[in-house]
Design a protein around this motif. Structure first.
Motif, PDB file in Angstrom:
ATOM      1  N   GLU A   6       0.831  -1.200   0.000  1.00 18.06           N
ATOM      2  CA  GLU A   6       0.000   0.000   0.000  1.00 18.06           C
ATOM      3  C   GLU A   6       0.866   1.252   0.000  1.00 18.06           C
ATOM      4  N   SER A   7       0.265   2.329  -0.467  1.00 19.05           N
ATOM      5  CA  SER A   7       0.899   3.642  -0.397  1.00 19.05           C
ATOM      6  C   SER A   7      -0.196   4.699  -0.439  1.00 19.05           C
ATOM      7  N   GLY A   8       0.172   5.924  -0.106  1.00 19.70           N
ATOM      8  CA  GLY A   8      -0.766   7.026  -0.234  1.00 19.70           C
ATOM      9  C   GLY A   8      -1.348   7.544   1.062  1.00 19.70           C
ATOM     10  N   GLY A   9      -1.042   6.889   2.167  1.00 16.14           N
ATOM     11  CA  GLY A   9      -1.548   7.394   3.435  1.00 16.14           C
ATOM     12  C   GLY A   9      -0.869   8.693   3.823  1.00 16.14           C
ATOM     13  N   GLY A  10      -1.400   9.333   4.852  1.00 11.94           N
ATOM     14  CA  GLY A  10      -0.813  10.576   5.313  1.00 11.94           C
ATOM     15  C   GLY A  10      -1.762  11.317   6.224  1.00 11.94           C
ATOM     16  N   SER A  21      -3.235   3.657  -2.738  1.00  9.01           N
ATOM     17  CA  SER A  21      -2.916   2.730  -3.817  1.00  9.01           C
ATOM     18  C   SER A  21      -2.432   1.417  -3.234  1.00  9.01           C
ATOM     19  N   CYS A  22      -2.705   0.346  -3.954  1.00  6.36           N
ATOM     20  CA  CYS A  22      -2.257  -0.981  -3.543  1.00  6.36           C
ATOM     21  C   CYS A  22      -1.725  -1.687  -4.781  1.00  6.36           C
ATOM     22  N   ALA A  23      -0.455  -2.023  -4.736  1.00  3.87           N
ATOM     23  CA  ALA A  23       0.173  -2.734  -5.846  1.00  3.87           C
ATOM     24  C   ALA A  23       0.205  -4.215  -5.532  1.00  3.87           C
ATOM     25  N   ALA A  24      -0.366  -5.006  -6.412  1.00  2.98           N
ATOM     26  CA  ALA A  24      -0.426  -6.456  -6.212  1.00  2.98           C
ATOM     27  C   ALA A  24       0.568  -7.155  -7.124  1.00  2.98           C
ATOM     28  N   ASP A  89     -12.447   8.722  10.128  1.00  2.00           N
ATOM     29  CA  ASP A  89     -11.756   7.936   9.107  1.00  2.00           C
ATOM     30  C   ASP A  89     -10.302   7.667   9.476  1.00  2.00           C
ATOM     31  N   THR A  90      -9.848   8.235  10.573  1.00  2.00           N
ATOM     32  CA  THR A  90      -8.483   7.991  11.020  1.00  2.00           C
ATOM     33  C   THR A  90      -8.299   6.509  11.347  1.00  2.00           C
ATOM     34  N   ALA A  91      -7.336   5.892  10.708  1.00  2.00           N
ATOM     35  CA  ALA A  91      -7.136   4.444  10.868  1.00  2.00           C
ATOM     36  C   ALA A  91      -5.919   4.009  10.069  1.00  2.00           C
ATOM     37  N   ILE A  92      -5.502   2.786  10.335  1.00  2.00           N
ATOM     38  CA  ILE A  92      -4.563   2.127   9.433  1.00  2.00           C
ATOM     39  C   ILE A  92      -5.400   1.414   8.384  1.00  2.00           C
ATOM     40  N   TYR A  93      -5.088   1.666   7.142  1.00  2.00           N
ATOM     41  CA  TYR A  93      -5.837   1.080   6.039  1.00  2.00           C
ATOM     42  C   TYR A  93      -5.020  -0.056   5.431  1.00  2.00           C
ATOM     43  N   TYR A  94      -5.688  -1.181   5.267  1.00  2.00           N
ATOM     44  CA  TYR A  94      -5.035  -2.383   4.751  1.00  2.00           C
ATOM     45  C   TYR A  94      -5.664  -2.811   3.431  1.00  2.00           C
TER      46      TYR A  94
END
Length: 126
Positions: A6-10, A21-24, A89-94
């Motif tokens: 994953e990427s794009g958090g902040g 974004s999530c690269a598989a 919406d504050t959270a760790i997104y998986y």
């Protein structure tokens, strides 16, 4: 073996937007989606998609109308556009990829074949 990154958090202020974004890598599972775990909360599904065709994307009630999930099958990229963010919406997104029992939503089982990313932190300040 499949892998998700994953990427794009902040950090963003309430009302702002972020795109995750999530690269598989490896073969696509039949289901992919985003889950999140906020402070002191259990992990919950945010948006799930069938990577084939013919099944609609499903959103949690809290995400409906504000978040948009999209899948680029050719690039094996999963995106989550999040708009009008709030402190809730504050959270760790998986990012997750898995095989469904029947449908992608809801995901009620835990299977050793499930694949999870490392998570990306989203912090929304009010």
């Amino acid at each position: 073996q499949a892998r998700l990154v994953e990427s794009g958090g902040g950090s963003v202020q309430a009302g702002g937007s972020l795109k995750l974004s999530c690269a598989a890598s490896g073969a696509l599972h039949n289901c992919m989606g985003w889950f999140r775990q906020g402070p002191g909360k259990e992990r919950e599904a945010v948006a799930l998609i069938y990577t084939g065709y013919g099944e609609p994307t499903n959103y949690a009630a809290s995400a409906q109308g504000r978040f948009r999930l999209s899948l680029d099958r050719a690039r094996k990229m999963l995106y989550l556009q999040m708009n009008n963010l709030t402190a809730d919406d504050t959270a760790i997104y998986y990012c997750a990829a898995y095989e469904p029992v029947r449908y992608c939503w809801p995901k009620t089982d835990t299977n050793p074949s499930d694949v999870w990313g490392q998570g990306t932190l989203v912090t929304v300040s009010s």
